[in-house]
Design a protein around this motif. Structure first.
Motif, short mmCIF file in Angstrom:
data_model
loop_
_atom_site.label_atom_id
_atom_site.label_comp_id
_atom_site.label_asym_id
_atom_site.label_seq_id
_atom_site.Cartn_x
_atom_site.Cartn_y
_atom_site.Cartn_z
N ARG A 65 0.84 -1.21 0.00
CA ARG A 65 0.00 0.00 0.00
C ARG A 65 0.88 1.26 0.00
O ARG A 65 0.54 2.26 -0.65
N MET A 66 1.97 1.22 0.74
CA MET A 66 2.88 2.36 0.77
C MET A 66 3.46 2.63 -0.62
O MET A 66 3.53 3.78 -1.08
N ALA A 67 3.85 1.57 -1.31
CA ALA A 67 4.41 1.72 -2.65
C ALA A 67 3.37 2.26 -3.62
O ALA A 67 3.67 3.10 -4.48
N ASP A 68 2.13 1.79 -3.49
CA ASP A 68 1.06 2.21 -4.41
C ASP A 68 0.65 3.66 -4.19
O ASP A 68 0.29 4.36 -5.14
N THR A 69 0.68 4.12 -2.93
CA THR A 69 0.13 5.43 -2.60
C THR A 69 1.19 6.52 -2.43
O THR A 69 0.87 7.71 -2.51
N GLY A 70 2.42 6.13 -2.13
CA GLY A 70 3.46 7.11 -1.83
C GLY A 70 3.44 7.60 -0.40
O GLY A 70 4.22 8.48 -0.02
N VAL A 71 2.55 7.07 0.42
CA VAL A 71 2.49 7.43 1.84
C VAL A 71 3.56 6.64 2.59
O VAL A 71 3.64 5.42 2.47
N GLY A 72 4.39 7.36 3.36
CA GLY A 72 5.46 6.72 4.10
C GLY A 72 5.13 6.55 5.57
O GLY A 72 4.11 7.04 6.06
N VAL A 73 5.99 5.84 6.28
CA VAL A 73 5.89 5.68 7.73
C VAL A 73 7.07 6.41 8.36
O VAL A 73 8.23 6.06 8.10
#
Length: 306
Positions: A65-73
């Motif tokens: 999901r992070m890769a798909d959305t660009g949202v990081g942790v």
């Protein structure tokens, strides 16, 4: 999306504790956030644990999901230092955090022996270095460390970061000068609002903190004052001019039930944008020592004049 001035906005896991990390990432992306914080270790027995240890299916889905959305942790949580040997727990947290790409692990101090807590946190900071993760000590209004100066002294000793949360800053009453002095150790600020009046008991403070915070701009705390004080403190550091990333940590059970998970995050994002975009036009105080970060008595008095 960032604010109009480019400030990064994130959302903490506590804002939506019902959402497992993969869903939190997707909901955050849909609402326009840039990053999330992930709870890799439950705090209470009532919480559903999220297994994002290396090799787990949930980690694989979260990374996808992070890769798909660009949202990081950016950060993981949460460990309450209690004076016992918790090294196995924080090492597992470091492993999960490294897999997620986190930079910070939020801790608080419930240990009444502050000398022991300093040494514990120093060991934790050393252990985190190979993982690229620094502990971030959060001063919490109902725990043993409940002021910015004490938290800052411990952080300096341990070689770790500070987590500044606007709810607790308001509840224990931190001054702008205290915030500015500690600013170089704060990699971001956690933002939420609350009524001006401080809850009267420890139990009420805990209940507010865990399930009844308000969206930015919907309470009586001086949120922009906290952000301004922190950023003013960066003026003489290599981070001068930095706009601190902001993480929305706003648990509110009633609001989530009323608006739904997606609606709540959308509401938080719009409230944060509306508030933070005022920062560019807010005149700085000529005397930062004269301002406080919403102590209960001063904020209540100010509220009566509005």
């Amino acid at each position: 999306m960032p604010t109009a001035t480019g400030r990064l906005l994130g959302v903490a896991q506590l804002s939506l504790l019902s959402a497992a990390p993969p869903r939190l990432v997707q909901l955050a992306a849909d609402a326009g956030f840039d990053f999330v914080g992930v709870r890799v270790r439950p705090v209470t027995a009532a919480e559903v644990p999220f297994d994002v240890q290396p090799g787990s299916p949930m980690l694989v889905e979260t990374l996808s999901r992070m890769a798909d959305t660009g949202v990081g942790v950016r950060d993981i949580e949460f460990l309450l230092l209690d004076g016992t040997d918790q090294r196995d727990a924080w090492m597992r947290m470091f492993e999960a955090g490294q897999a997620l790409g986190a930079e910070s692990l939020t801790v608080a101090c419930g240990d009444p022996d502050l000398a022991r807590a300093r040494d514990t946190l120093a060991q934790m900071a050393e252990d985190g270095q190979p993982y690229g993760i620094s502990p971030g000590l959060e001063a919490i209004s109902y725990q043993s460390v409940r002021s910015i100066p004490v938290a800052d002294e411990i952080a300096v000793h341990a070689g770790c970061d500070l987590v500044v949360d606007t709810l607790h800053v308001g509840r224990f009453g931190a001054t702008a000068a205290e915030l500015s002095a500690a600013a170089s150790r704060a990699p971001m600020v956690q933002l939420c609002d609350a009524p001006a009046e401080r809850p009267a008991t420890r139990d009420a403070l805990v209940a507010e903190s865990r399930s009844a915070r308000l969206a930015p701009g919907e309470g009586g705390l001086d949120l922009l004052g906290v952000v301004a004080a922190l950023e003013a403190g960066l003026a003489t550091t290599p981070r001068a001019g930095t706009q601190l990333p902001v993480s929305l940590e706003v648990p509110n059970d009633e609001a989530v039930a009323r608006l739904g998970e997606a609606g709540w995050l959308e509401h938080l994002h719009s409230c944060a944008l509306r508030l933070l975009d005022q920062q560019a036009t807010r005149a700085p105080s000529a005397d930062p020592d004269a301002a406080t970060a919403a102590t209960p008595s001063e904020t209540t008095a100010a509220a009566r004049t509005r």
